[in-house]
Design a protein around this motif. Structure first.
Motif, PDB file in Angstrom:
ATOM      1  N   VAL A 262       0.840  -1.192   0.000  1.00  0.00           N
ATOM      2  CA  VAL A 262       0.000   0.000   0.000  1.00  0.00           C
ATOM      3  C   VAL A 262       0.874   1.241   0.000  1.00  0.00           C
ATOM      4  CG1 VAL A 262      -1.801   1.281   1.205  1.00  0.00           C
ATOM      5  CG2 VAL A 262      -1.769  -1.226   1.308  1.00  0.00           C
ATOM      6  N   ASN A 263       0.678   2.052  -1.020  1.00  0.00           N
ATOM      7  CA  ASN A 263       1.317   3.371  -1.111  1.00  0.00           C
ATOM      8  C   ASN A 263       0.200   4.390  -1.161  1.00  0.00           C
ATOM      9  OD1 ASN A 263       4.181   2.647  -1.475  1.00  0.00           O
ATOM     10  ND2 ASN A 263       3.415   1.657  -3.326  1.00  0.00           N
ATOM     11  N   GLY A 264       0.354   5.510  -0.526  1.00  0.00           N
ATOM     12  CA  GLY A 264      -0.659   6.560  -0.600  1.00  0.00           C
ATOM     13  C   GLY A 264      -1.872   6.234   0.230  1.00  0.00           C
TER      14      GLY A 264
ATOM     15  N   VAL B  63      -0.078  -7.898   4.220  1.00  0.00           N
ATOM     16  CA  VAL B  63      -0.157  -6.518   3.744  1.00  0.00           C
ATOM     17  C   VAL B  63       1.022  -5.739   4.306  1.00  0.00           C
ATOM     18  CG1 VAL B  63      -1.525  -4.376   3.765  1.00  0.00           C
ATOM     19  CG2 VAL B  63      -2.685  -6.613   3.614  1.00  0.00           C
ATOM     20  N   VAL B  64       1.710  -5.018   3.424  1.00  0.00           N
ATOM     21  CA  VAL B  64       2.795  -4.128   3.807  1.00  0.00           C
ATOM     22  C   VAL B  64       2.363  -2.711   3.441  1.00  0.00           C
ATOM     23  CG1 VAL B  64       5.214  -3.504   3.435  1.00  0.00           C
ATOM     24  CG2 VAL B  64       4.529  -5.917   3.414  1.00  0.00           C
ATOM     25  N   VAL B  65       2.490  -1.777   4.384  1.00  0.00           N
ATOM     26  CA  VAL B  65       2.090  -0.395   4.134  1.00  0.00           C
ATOM     27  C   VAL B  65       3.293   0.529   4.160  1.00  0.00           C
ATOM     28  CG1 VAL B  65      -0.276  -0.623   4.975  1.00  0.00           C
ATOM     29  CG2 VAL B  65       1.520  -0.059   6.578  1.00  0.00           C
TER      30      VAL B  65
ATOM     31  N   ALA C 203       7.364   0.012   0.119  1.00  0.00           N
ATOM     32  CA  ALA C 203       6.307  -0.971   0.413  1.00  0.00           C
ATOM     33  C   ALA C 203       6.288  -2.103  -0.610  1.00  0.00           C
ATOM     34  CB  ALA C 203       4.942  -0.297   0.483  1.00  0.00           C
ATOM     35  N   LEU C 204       6.363  -1.778  -1.874  1.00  0.00           N
ATOM     36  CA  LEU C 204       6.336  -2.821  -2.902  1.00  0.00           C
ATOM     37  C   LEU C 204       7.570  -3.710  -2.805  1.00  0.00           C
ATOM     38  CD1 LEU C 204       5.062  -4.212  -5.299  1.00  0.00           C
ATOM     39  CD2 LEU C 204       6.129  -2.493  -6.787  1.00  0.00           C
TER      40      LEU C 204
ATOM     41  N   GLU D 231       9.850  -8.866  -1.252  1.00  0.00           N
ATOM     42  CA  GLU D 231      10.824  -9.632  -0.469  1.00  0.00           C
ATOM     43  C   GLU D 231      10.121 -10.704   0.366  1.00  0.00           C
ATOM     44  OE1 GLU D 231      13.816  -8.675   3.185  1.00  0.00           O
ATOM     45  OE2 GLU D 231      13.864  -7.267   1.485  1.00  0.00           O
ATOM     46  N   LEU D 232       9.016 -10.338   0.993  1.00  0.00           N
ATOM     47  CA  LEU D 232       8.240 -11.322   1.749  1.00  0.00           C
ATOM     48  C   LEU D 232       7.681 -12.388   0.808  1.00  0.00           C
ATOM     49  CD1 LEU D 232       6.297  -8.984   4.209  1.00  0.00           C
ATOM     50  CD2 LEU D 232       8.277 -10.445   4.723  1.00  0.00           C
ATOM     51  N   GLY D 233       7.250 -11.960  -0.371  1.00  0.00           N
ATOM     52  CA  GLY D 233       6.744 -12.911  -1.364  1.00  0.00           C
ATOM     53  C   GLY D 233       7.805 -13.909  -1.794  1.00  0.00           C
ATOM     54  N   HIS D 234       9.035 -13.429  -1.950  1.00  0.00           N
ATOM     55  CA  HIS D 234      10.141 -14.335  -2.316  1.00  0.00           C
ATOM     56  C   HIS D 234      10.412 -15.345  -1.200  1.00  0.00           C
ATOM     57  CE1 HIS D 234      11.081 -12.477  -6.093  1.00  0.00           C
ATOM     58  NE2 HIS D 234      11.236 -11.286  -5.530  1.00  0.00           N
ATOM     59  N   LYS D 235      10.284 -14.898   0.040  1.00  0.00           N
ATOM     60  CA  LYS D 235      10.462 -15.828   1.168  1.00  0.00           C
ATOM     61  C   LYS D 235       9.394 -16.917   1.143  1.00  0.00           C
ATOM     62  CE  LYS D 235      12.784 -12.666   4.324  1.00  0.00           C
ATOM     63  NZ  LYS D 235      12.722 -11.950   5.614  1.00  0.00           N
ATOM     64  N   LEU D 236       8.159 -16.511   0.872  1.00  0.00           N
ATOM     65  CA  LEU D 236       7.095 -17.513   0.783  1.00  0.00           C
ATOM     66  C   LEU D 236       7.291 -18.414  -0.418  1.00  0.00           C
ATOM     67  CD1 LEU D 236       3.896 -15.461   1.708  1.00  0.00           C
ATOM     68  CD2 LEU D 236       5.215 -17.025   3.154  1.00  0.00           C
TER      69      LEU D 236
END
Length: 180
Positions: free
Chosen positions: A28-30, A46-48, A112-113, A118-123
């Protein structure tokens, strides 16, 4: 009927989100307002951005929660925080989003993206069958509940529209941009 028309484009999206078998991550940006915020409740992580704000202004707009958020939000943040967030329409900043459990993590400005990826790559490094089986267990019964709740929300929206009349597009845009 009116609720069928209301969900015509939304229904397939909610079915797809509710039944998606792999982890869903969001950055989430903005400002995330209305459906931009409720879609986050369908995500597993979710990452903000530290400058992000999340707002559910349904009451101020004369409507009600959408996309099964009346059930998903209390699941995510607890009933009292969900009640305040929806009834007041006050935004959550990044710190509040993380503190309440709406988001997993806050990222530095502009990251955020990258942090979500990075979290997605870990998963993604985990065995896919195990990821999918555990998501299925964590979300057991959710797809059916989301469908039922979304039907109730649409019916409530139709009932409110009959009582209050249509909310003007100008009124909606003013609330979405914070100029109320």
């Amino acid at each position: 009927n009116g609720s069928a028309e209301l969900g015509a484009g939304f229904d397939p999206l909610l079915v797809a989100l509710a039944g998606f078998p792999k982890p869903l991550l969001a950055a989430v940006n903005g400002v995330a307002v209305g459906f931009g915020a409720t879609i986050l409740l369908h995500c597993d992580v979710v990452v903000v951005d530290e400058e992000a704000r999340i707002r559910l202004p349904f009451v101020a707009l004369g409507t009600c929660a959408e996309a099964a958020s009346s059930w998903l939000l209390p699941q995510r943040v607890g009933l009292q925080q969900a009640s305040w967030t929806i009834l007041s329409g006050e935004p959550l900043d990044a710190d509040a989003a993380v503190a309440t459990g709406f988001a997993l993590a806050k990222a530095p400005a502009g990251r955020a993206l990258a942090d979500a990826l990075e979290l997605g790559h870990k998963l993604a490094a985990q065995p896919l069958p195990a990821l999918m089986a555990n998501k299925r267990l964590l979300r057991h019964g959710w797809a059916e509940t989301i469908d039922e709740v979304w039907r109730r929300e649409k019916d409530a929206m139709v009932g409110m529209a009959k009582e209050l009349g249509p909310v003007s597009y100008t009124h909606l845009r003013a609330h979405e941009t914070g100029r109320n």
